[in-house]
Design a protein around this motif. Structure first.
Motif: not given
Ligand SMILES: Nc1ncnc2c1ncn2[C@@H]1O[C@H](COP(=O)(O)OP(=O)(O)O)[C@@H](O)[C@H]1O
Ligand SMILES: O=P(O)(O)OC[C@H]1O[C@](O)(COP(=O)(O)O)[C@@H](O)[C@@H]1O
Ligand SMILES: [Mg+2]
Length: 893
Positions: A74-83, A26-42
């Motif tokens: 958790v999977f964090v998405h920082r919105s960037e559509k309204n800056a 979306t153009g926003g910034e996603n923040v996530f962990s590098c734990e292999p597990s997080d890819v599927s578990s977040a």
């Protein structure tokens, strides 16, 4: 515009547990962990939204903290559509963009199941708009859905389960007259000019904030956002979240000034304690507010109060960073919070406070519904010297209503802001506990009390808007009847717990003020002019309540001037009144119905209050169900607005027992008892013939309490059908199969049916439009006749088994009887409690038993939800066990 795909990239240099960011689809910034597990578990998407003139960068630090604390969830998405300048395009335009952005993220991440929002400043309004667009109501029940599937059907936000909606320093009440435009520094004169050029300063967003927008003559957007409208489900969306949390700076928020609800209270509503107010704001008179500001603000407060909130007050009052409080609360600037000493050259307490704010935020995001009542004080104990900041946590379902009972700070000499800071071993204040019980200026010393999650949901009092109202000794002091009573008056600190089944260590939870006579009253008996009105459907016991209000006022308080308003709400302005004296009402409890007559519709707040004023009425007793109580709330608000010395008391009435919070409504017991006669008749009929099938229809629009209790009481009933438990006819586990089995075993069967059950079947077969009564209640179709016909057809035509069908509809007969002995006693207590409450100056309350003791409950609490049979509770299980009927949970495909 799609700029790139989200890539979860784990480089070899990265350690497991590192935090990664990537540009999202979306153009926003996603923040996530590098734990292999997080890819599927977040599976929990946290959307972070920046404020005015901000950007996704503002949430970077916070996003990383979130992911760090729960890398696999958790999977964090920082919105960037309204800056930047896009944040001036208007709350609605930004909201639309955000909703699209969120949908794109969801599309790209099929693992996501839950969603939370964390938004700063205006971003909170944008997020409220966006969720309104993303809200998906629960699907309508269909034939194919099993009862289980249907049970699971919940509203979603873009298909995800709404969890936490968190706003940080968000101007929920708009900005009008609050001195918060940053570069105007709270100077009224500048603000006055600013309002005129606001379109130029903040463009469309400014108009929304100052409520000067007027899209095609529509009300301001912030007002529209208090309701669902068209395909924007603003309120339903907000309500659908498990939690709503509002973080606010107590002072020094140059952007927000006093505009957050808890802060806005202080100037106009002198009730909030623990506010450290910005001196610049305090000292000068607020001349920028137009006359309308109060009304609009009140409307916004009322509207937002319809859902529960938790609030967290944050104060940076002694901190050097206080002047940047609006962004500090967001922990916007990484350096500022990690290298606080270099920036502010001050004590490390900054850092710990900021991190604690964060931790709290993070916990809110992860906290699931079930654990939400956990002790909040655990979260925020600061290790640093306690003289710089404090956090005050109010765990209240309704921060808006809580302000109604908080007393002015100067009436709490024994507990001051500083005291709170210096004497506690944590920075947690206990605003409700400390202030809630002080109406009669008999404060509860609570200095040594730990924050144990105590919440008092208090009712409004006339002194909230008439602070100088004189008091008089309660005439009961000299009452012969009460002479022998150990304690004639209820102690001001007496409260009742809403939950009595608790576990060791669980928070004390919500409490209500105990009903009963108070030592001081706010009316001179000879000056009381009371009126009573009855609205909505009939219910056994209404006349008893009328009688006991009249006798209670007269016998206990010496009141002689009591009027009956005839024909419901519309009677205030379209009918004559009748005089009510103990003599006139002496025998009425032996009759069903209401001697005052009742009606649906016709509620016109202004006309009613005009009439109250014209007639010089100063106590209004309103007997009625959920609709009536909403009307009573509107009347009491209008009374407050006009600052009238008028107490408004609601007495909840409904045969359906669908009023929330109270144990049960009056007339319910009588109804259950009366229903026995119909069930018994059905049973006698069907056991006297071969293959007898008896169907008894009972009332219960949305709540099947009468049917459930009548079934449990009778023991002659084979099957009970209620609106809350969808049933089906055909196939395994269906009603036909069960009826056939009972006929085979017992030669007869009795079915009890609540009128609201299976409405979808009837409307489908009758192809009927939904009609409403004058009050806006859905008119029900006759499920009794429908089911009778279906069962007849099935057995005679399909099964070729002749049956003897007996259909009994005793609904109105049940409702029209006089109340039985136990309801008469109950009605008496309700009436007397209402009288004591009104005399004591409470207004805008509903009276009712909570765990068997009578309480004063804020009206909003009894109307915000409907009491329904919870299928997951034990009572329904008891019924299933006693009838042995199918649970209808496994509808065949
Ligand atoms: N939301 C509301 N605001 C104000 N008045 C209402 C509201 N809903 C219903 N009323 C009024 O309350 C009265 C009774 O409402 P109704 O729904 O018929 O019965 P009940 O109070 O028993 O639920 C009617 O006069 C109706 O106009
Ligand atoms: O036919 P009426 O008088 O409008 O009322 C019917 C409805 O009234 C009820 O008794 C409930 O009434 P209230 O909402 O007034 O409490 C329902 O059980 C029933 O569906
Ligand atoms: Mg109702």
């Amino acid at each position: 515009m799609i700029t790139s795909l989200t890539v979860i990239y784990i480089s070899p240099e990265m350690k497991s547990g590192d935090i990664c960011s990537s540009e999202a689809v979306t153009g926003g910034e996603n923040v996530f962990s590098c734990e292999p597990s997080d890819v599927s578990s977040a599976d929990h998407l946290v959307v972070m939204v920046n404020g005015i003139l901000g950007s996704s960068e503002d949430w970077r630090f916070a996003a990383e903290q979130f992911v760090k604390s729960h890398p696999d969830r958790v999977f964090v998405h920082r919105s960037e559509k309204n800056a930047a300048s896009q944040t001036l395009d208007g709350v609605d335009v930004m909201g639309e963009r955000l909703s699209q952005e969120v949908l794109e993220v969801i599309k790209q991440k099929p693992n996501l199941r839950k969603i939370s929002f964390v938004a700063h400043s205006v971003g909170g309004l944008v997020a409220r708009y966006a969720i309104g667009r993303l809200y998906r109501p629960p699907r309508e029940k269909t034939e194919e859905m099993s009862a289980e599937t249907f049970e699971e059907e919940k509203a979603t936000i873009g298909g995800l389960v709404p969890m936490n909606f968190i706003t940080v320093a968000t101007p929920h009440l708009g900005s009008r007259g609050h001195k918060q435009v940053p570069f105007l520094f709270g100077v009224s004169a500048l603000e006055k000019v600013a309002v005129l050029v606001i379109r130029w300063i903040f463009r469309r967003t400014g108009q929304h904030l100052f409520l000067t927008d007027d899209d095609e003559g529509k009300p301001p957007l912030l007002k529209r956002m208090l309701e669902d409208s068209g395909d924007c489900y603003f309120m339903s969306a907000l309500r659908s979240f498990h939690r709503r949390v509002a973080y606010a700076n107590v002072g020094y928020d140059r952007i927000l000034g006093t505009l957050l609800w808890e802060d806005s209270v202080n100037e106009k509503y002198p009730h909030v304690v623990y506010e450290e107010r910005c001196k610049a704001c305090d000292l000068e008179q607020d001349s920028t507010k137009d006359d309308n500001t109060n009304d609009v603000e009140e409307e916004l407060v009322t509207g937002l109060s319809r859902v529960s909130w938790e609030k967290v007050d944050v104060s940076f009052h002694n901190s050097r960073s206080r002047f940047a409080a609006h962004s500090v609360i967001q922990v916007k600037n990484y350096n500022l919070h990690t290298d606080g000493e270099t920036v502010f050259n001050s004590c490390p307490a900054h850092t710990s406070l900021h991190l604690n704010v964060f931790l709290k935020l993070a916990r809110n995001v992860y906290q699931e519904f079930k654990t939400k009542t956990q002790k909040l004080s655990m979260d925020l104990t600061l290790k640093s010297p306690p003289n710089l900041h404090y956090l005050s946590l109010t765990k209240t379902p309704n921060p808006f209503s809580s302000r109604l009972f908080l007393k002015p700070i100067n009436s709490f000499k024994y507990i001051t802001f500083k005291h709170q800071i210096y004497n506690k071993n944590s920075f947690i204040s206990h605003p409700i506990r400390a202030q809630g019980l002080n109406h009669d200026k008999t404060p509860v010393e609570n200095d040594e009390v730990e924050d144990d999650g105590f919440v008092l949901e208090d009712v409004p009092h006339l002194t909230n808007f008439l602070p100088d109202l004189p008091t008089y000794p309660n005439p009961l002091e000299h009452s012969q009847a009460y002479a022998i009573v150990k304690e004639t008056f209820v102690k001001p600190e007496d409260v009742l717990a809403q939950q009595i089944v608790v576990q060791k260590g669980s928070p004390r939870g919500v409490h209500f003020r105990r009903a009963g006579p108070r030592k001081k009253v706010y009316f001179k008996s000879e000056e009381v002019k009371a009126c009573i009105v009855t609205c909505g459907g009939l219910c056994p016991g209404i006349n008893t309540v009328i009688r006991e209000i009249v006798c209670g006022l007269n016998n206990m308080y010496g009141v002689n001037n009591i009027l009956g308003i005839e024909g419901g709400y519309r009677g205030f302005y379209s009918k004559n009144t009748m005089e009510l004296t103990p003599k006139i009402v002496n025998d009425i409890h032996k009759r069903g119905g209401t001697i005052l007559q009742t009606s649906r519709g016709g509620h016109d707040t202004n006309k009613i209050v005009d009439n109250i004023q014209d007639r010089g009425i100063n106590q209004v007793y309103i007997i009625g169900g959920d609709g009536t109580q909403k009307g009573a709330a509107a009347i009491s608000k209008e009374v407050e607005k006009r600052r009238l010395h008028v107490a408004v008391a609601g007495i909840p009435k409904t045969i359906d027992n669908d009023i929330a919070v109270i144990d049960k409504s009056f007339g319910f017991d009588t109804a259950v008892e009366e229903a026995q006669r119909a069930i018994n008749a059905a049973h006698v009929e069907v056991e006297s013939v071969d293959n007898g099938v008896g169907i008894v229809k009972l009332m219960g629009r949305y709540s099947g309490f009468i049917a459930m209790f009548a079934t449990l009481a009778s023991r002659d009933v084979d099957c009970c059908l209620i609106p809350e438990s969808p049933f089906y006819l055909e196939g395994e586990g269906g009603l036909y199969e069960y009826v056939q089995q009972r006929l085979k075993e017992n030669r007869h069967v009795v079915i009890v049916l609540a009128e609201g059950a299976g409405q979808e079947y009837v409307s489908e077969s009758a192809n009927a439009n939904v009609e409403k009564d004058a009050s806006g209640n859905k008119l029900l179709l006759d499920i009794g006749l429908w089911l009778t016909q279906k069962i007849k057809d099935h057995f005679t035509t399909v099964k070729k088994i002749p049956i003897n069908m007996k259909y009994i509809d005793p609904t109105y007969m049940i409702r029209a009887v006089p109340s039985n002995a136990s309801d008469n006693i109950y009605c008496t207590l309700l009436a007397q409690s209402a009288v004591h409450g009104a005399m004591a100056g409470y207004s805008g309350f509903t009276v009712g038993p909570v765990n068997s003791r009578h309480a004063y409950i804020p009206i909003g609490r009894v109307t915000e939800t409907t009491n329904v049979v919870k299928l997951t509770d034990r009572m329904w299980a008891r019924l299933l066990a006693s009838t042995n009927q199918p649970s209808f949970l496994n509808k065949p495909k």
